[in-house]
Design an enzyme around this catalytic site. Structure first.
Site, PDB file in Angstrom:
ATOM      1  N   ASP A  26     -15.358   5.505 -21.890  1.00 46.62           N
ATOM      2  CA  ASP A  26     -14.568   6.443 -22.692  1.00 46.62           C
ATOM      3  C   ASP A  26     -14.880   6.347 -24.187  1.00 46.62           C
ATOM      4  O   ASP A  26     -15.561   5.413 -24.636  1.00 46.62           O
ATOM      5  CB  ASP A  26     -13.067   6.226 -22.443  1.00 46.62           C
ATOM      6  N   ASN A  56       0.241  -0.481 -17.772  1.00 49.44           N
ATOM      7  CA  ASN A  56       0.841   0.553 -16.923  1.00 49.44           C
ATOM      8  C   ASN A  56      -0.098   0.973 -15.789  1.00 49.44           C
ATOM      9  O   ASN A  56       0.162   1.951 -15.096  1.00 49.44           O
ATOM     10  CB  ASN A  56       1.222   1.768 -17.767  1.00 49.44           C
ATOM     11  N   HIS A  69      -3.319   1.922 -16.178  1.00 50.74           N
ATOM     12  CA  HIS A  69      -4.400   2.863 -16.509  1.00 50.74           C
ATOM     13  C   HIS A  69      -5.752   2.164 -16.408  1.00 50.74           C
ATOM     14  O   HIS A  69      -5.874   0.969 -16.687  1.00 50.74           O
ATOM     15  CB  HIS A  69      -4.182   3.544 -17.870  1.00 50.74           C
ATOM     16  N   GLU A  92      -4.232   7.773 -17.465  1.00 48.48           N
ATOM     17  CA  GLU A  92      -2.853   7.267 -17.566  1.00 48.48           C
ATOM     18  C   GLU A  92      -2.070   7.657 -16.310  1.00 48.48           C
ATOM     19  O   GLU A  92      -2.448   8.584 -15.594  1.00 48.48           O
ATOM     20  CB  GLU A  92      -2.173   7.876 -18.804  1.00 48.48           C
TER      21      GLU A  92
HETATM   22  C1  F6R Z   1     -11.491   0.526 -22.313  1.00 55.39           C
HETATM   23  C2  F6R Z   1     -10.558   1.162 -21.405  1.00 55.39           C
HETATM   24  C3  F6R Z   1      -9.148   0.728 -21.224  1.00 55.39           C
HETATM   25  C4  F6R Z   1      -8.936  -0.784 -21.267  1.00 55.39           C
HETATM   26  C5  F6R Z   1      -7.461  -1.141 -21.058  1.00 55.39           C
HETATM   27  C6  F6R Z   1      -7.207  -2.618 -21.203  1.00 55.39           C
HETATM   28  O1  F6R Z   1     -12.762   1.148 -22.299  1.00 55.39           O
HETATM   29  O2  F6R Z   1     -10.960   2.104 -20.808  1.00 55.39           O
HETATM   30  O3  F6R Z   1      -8.666   1.253 -20.010  1.00 55.39           O
HETATM   31  O4  F6R Z   1      -9.709  -1.393 -20.272  1.00 55.39           O
HETATM   32  O5  F6R Z   1      -6.678  -0.448 -21.975  1.00 55.39           O
HETATM   33  O6  F6R Z   1      -7.415  -2.982 -22.540  1.00 55.39           O
HETATM   34  P1  F6R Z   1      -7.438  -4.531 -22.978  1.00 55.39           P
HETATM   35  O7  F6R Z   1      -8.659  -5.125 -22.381  1.00 55.39           O
HETATM   36  O8  F6R Z   1      -7.537  -4.472 -24.486  1.00 55.39           O
HETATM   37  O9  F6R Z   1      -6.186  -5.138 -22.468  1.00 55.39           O
END
Ligand code: F6R
Length: 247
Positions: free
Chosen positions: A67, A136, A138, A143
């Site tokens: 992303d 959550n 995602h 989401e």
């Molecule tokens: C990152 C992404 C997000 C993260 C998620 C966890 O490219 O797509 O889905 O993997 O938000 O983030 P952290 O690792 O910072 O807890």
């Protein structure tokens, strides 16, 4: 689904890095799916270390990231392209032309989502995809929702995500409101998936992901339907599974 629990973040990172290293050794021109965020930093550190030790050669490897924020490119230190350059690509012998992150500055974002999806196809698909997970559930920017998002698409960031990101930007106007993200369908087409999670805040969602109902309210629960998923967690993120499943 294979669930591996490790004693700490370091061990989790090493286990994930070993899977990616094995992939690079077995198929030097493989396609790696990569993620940003705090969780994969340790995994990337191991890959850099093994490259420097002469164990890994990334010269033929191709990568696709999950992303990117709309409106940001590598000149912004908050962009995911910047993150990848600084945490991995600048430290290994990968050809930057073989590294792909959605173009957040594309003039036509709908066309960019189509281009990205076609690009993944033209590379022959993703051999192994690394994922983090949000509290959550995602994965990428998918989401909780009333339906699973299929392909690479544009996402309107939720108010809570915008507020959470505000601290990284000079003003509220600079905070990205939109992103481009692989969809759940795109992720599910990867041949192998490795999801990593650490810390107590991830414990409940790891339980839900592995043992809860498959529902778009927990986007990561879709992974239960994938034939080759390895989830690697530290002791804290394993706590709810241990409590509810008796180990
Ligand atoms: C990152 C992404 C997000 C993260 C998620 C966890 O490219 O797509 O889905 O993997 O938000 O983030 P952290 O690792 O910072 O807890």
């Amino acid at each position: 689904m294979k669930l591996i629990h490790c004693k700490d973040y370091q061990e989790m990172s090493k286990k994930a890095a070993e899977i990616f290293a094995a992939q690079v050794i077995l198929k030097p021109d493989c396609v790696l799916g990569l993620a940003t965020g705090s969780t994969p930093v340790g995994t990337y550190e191991h890959l850099i270390e093994w490259y420097k030790a002469g164990i890994l050669d990334f010269s033929q490897v191709k990568t696709v990231n999950l992303d990117e924020y709309v409106g940001l490119d590598e000149t912004s230190d908050q962009s995911y392209r910047y993150f990848m350059n600084h945490n991995l690509f600048d430290h290994i012998n990968i050809d930057k032309a073989n590294t792909n992150v959605p173009n957040g500055k594309a003039p036509d974002i709908a066309a960019e989502t189509d281009r990205y999806e076609a690009l993944i196809k033209s590379l022959g698909g993703i051999d192994v995809q690394l994922l983090g997970i949000g509290n959550n559930g995602h994965i990428a920017f998918n989401e909780p929702h009333d339906a699973f998002d299929g392909r690479t698409h544009e996402v309107q960031l939720t108010e809570s995500t915008i507020q959470a990101n505000a601290r990284f930007f000079a003003s509220m106007d600079d905070v990205p409101k939109r992103a481009v993200s692989m969809g759940i369908g795109t992720i599910m087409q990867a041949r192998k998936i490795v999801l990593i999670a650490n810390g107590p805040k991830k414990a409940d969602i790891i339980y839900e992901t592995c043992f809860g109902p498959i529902t778009p309210n927990v986007p990561a629960s879709a992974l239960q339907l994938h034939p080759d998923v390895t989830i690697i967690v530290d002791e804290d993120a394993y706590a709810a599974v241990a409590a509810k499943c008796g180990k």
